[in-house]
Design a protein around this motif. Sequence first.
Motif, PDB file in Angstrom:
ATOM      1  N   LYS A 117      -2.173   4.005  -9.155  1.00 56.96           N
ATOM      2  CA  LYS A 117      -3.373   3.575  -9.499  1.00 56.96           C
ATOM      3  C   LYS A 117      -3.767   1.769  -9.475  1.00 56.96           C
ATOM      4  O   LYS A 117      -4.818   1.753 -10.281  1.00 56.96           O
ATOM      5  N   ASN A 118      -3.061   1.631  -8.213  1.00 63.67           N
ATOM      6  CA  ASN A 118      -3.373  -0.012  -8.751  1.00 63.67           C
ATOM      7  C   ASN A 118      -4.275  -0.287  -7.137  1.00 63.67           C
ATOM      8  O   ASN A 118      -3.603   0.171  -6.555  1.00 63.67           O
ATOM      9  N   LYS A 119      -5.069  -0.752  -7.818  1.00 61.49           N
ATOM     10  CA  LYS A 119      -6.538  -0.530  -6.519  1.00 61.49           C
ATOM     11  C   LYS A 119      -6.075  -1.999  -5.408  1.00 61.49           C
ATOM     12  O   LYS A 119      -6.397  -1.823  -4.380  1.00 61.49           O
ATOM     13  N   GLN A 120      -4.929  -3.061  -6.085  1.00 61.51           N
ATOM     14  CA  GLN A 120      -4.916  -4.342  -5.233  1.00 61.51           C
ATOM     15  C   GLN A 120      -3.467  -4.056  -4.273  1.00 61.51           C
ATOM     16  O   GLN A 120      -3.323  -4.730  -3.309  1.00 61.51           O
ATOM     17  N   ILE A 121      -3.036  -2.605  -5.028  1.00 55.81           N
ATOM     18  CA  ILE A 121      -1.394  -2.390  -3.492  1.00 55.81           C
ATOM     19  C   ILE A 121      -2.062  -1.395  -2.443  1.00 55.81           C
ATOM     20  O   ILE A 121      -2.364  -0.349  -2.721  1.00 55.81           O
ATOM     21  N   THR A 122      -2.187  -1.709  -1.473  1.00 59.03           N
ATOM     22  CA  THR A 122      -2.656  -0.856  -0.177  1.00 59.03           C
ATOM     23  C   THR A 122      -1.313  -0.448   0.767  1.00 59.03           C
ATOM     24  O   THR A 122      -0.437  -1.055   0.464  1.00 59.03           O
ATOM     25  N   ASN A 123      -1.793  -0.407   1.907  1.00 57.31           N
ATOM     26  CA  ASN A 123      -0.870  -0.429   3.526  1.00 57.31           C
ATOM     27  C   ASN A 123       0.144   1.143   3.030  1.00 57.31           C
ATOM     28  O   ASN A 123       0.709   1.500   4.108  1.00 57.31           O
ATOM     29  N   PHE A 124      -0.141   1.979   2.290  1.00 53.38           N
ATOM     30  CA  PHE A 124       0.661   3.145   1.966  1.00 53.38           C
ATOM     31  C   PHE A 124       1.074   4.198   2.760  1.00 53.38           C
ATOM     32  O   PHE A 124       1.404   5.092   3.606  1.00 53.38           O
ATOM     33  N   GLU A 125      -0.794   4.676   3.112  1.00 62.03           N
ATOM     34  CA  GLU A 125      -1.469   5.197   4.426  1.00 62.03           C
ATOM     35  C   GLU A 125      -0.634   4.772   5.909  1.00 62.03           C
ATOM     36  O   GLU A 125      -0.192   6.094   6.236  1.00 62.03           O
ATOM     37  N   ASN A 126      -0.441   3.567   6.169  1.00 62.12           N
ATOM     38  CA  ASN A 126       0.592   3.168   7.159  1.00 62.12           C
ATOM     39  C   ASN A 126       1.991   3.650   7.289  1.00 62.12           C
ATOM     40  O   ASN A 126       1.671   3.778   8.141  1.00 62.12           O
TER      41      ASN A 126
END
Length: 322
Positions: free
Chosen positions: A274-283
């Motif tokens: 829900k936190n748009k600043q947290i990325t890299n989960f797809e990788n």
Amino acid sequence: MIEVLNNSLNPYFNIACEEYIIKNFSQDCFVLWQNSPSVIVGKHQNTFAEIDNNFVNEKHLAVIRRISGGGTVYHDLGNLNFSYITNVKTDRIINFDFYTKPIIDLLSELGITATLNSRNNIFIGEKKITGTAAHIFKNRVIHHGTLLFSTSIEDLEKSIENNKTGYKDKAIKSVRNTVTNISDHLTSKINLEIFRELLRSKINTYFEIVKKYHFTDNDITNINNLVISKYQTWEWNYGYSPAFKFSNSTSDNLISTEISIKQGIIETILFTSKNKQITNFENIAKALKGKSFNKASIKKTLQYSLLPMEEDDFYNLLGLNN
């Protein structure tokens, strides 16, 4: 019937020797044995859901899957284990009444009233002292169980998790009971060694033990080979768990995950943030697909990746820290 004398305290060796005996001996056998502190999981259980990883790791407890069904049990040097490995007879293919009778009779002689319940466990009053299980291989069967004599009840309760959430599977679930030690009910105090010899004498008489057998060097070599190839492996102790799904969220509910695991391997893993600043989960999800569902494998896979959260929080999310 012969008595196999096994003084090993190594839980890997002792669990392996039951499989070795049932597959390589032709005689009816009886064994009394003990394990150093360890957690023994039933064949058809989900190890991930049955144990407290933190406590098991903190105490350096061996976690081993046995070949019989039933629930997860804790062993230590205050616990005495018994195994009957016999040829199948039509009137007692699975007959726990028959094999636990000398135990209940001995307890009666020591002033303790014990009963076998409908789940084939021995109770003193409302408290459990013995869990039992069985396994059939061709024309032979194992009847075995535990006897809590002076076990650390605190360590038993802490090692076997009973309120884990997030797991969906068809695995056999352990039935939790209030437990007690035999020593707490004795009017005349004796130690475990004396109790062991009294039980050995009772069973020797009851089943007319005709011979004492010591493992040969060849037996020991073959059992140790079985330990190495099977009972010390993550693939058997954890990976053999039935297919399951695990879901979890961080404490603030900002990040959640859903994981499907089969034969210990991650088939699919999905992160939702829900936190748009947290990325890299797809990788991360792509990297973890097809990897073993254990902390060491995941750490090795992600060692060059930047986790989008604190490491402990990430492994808590995966359910691998608790």
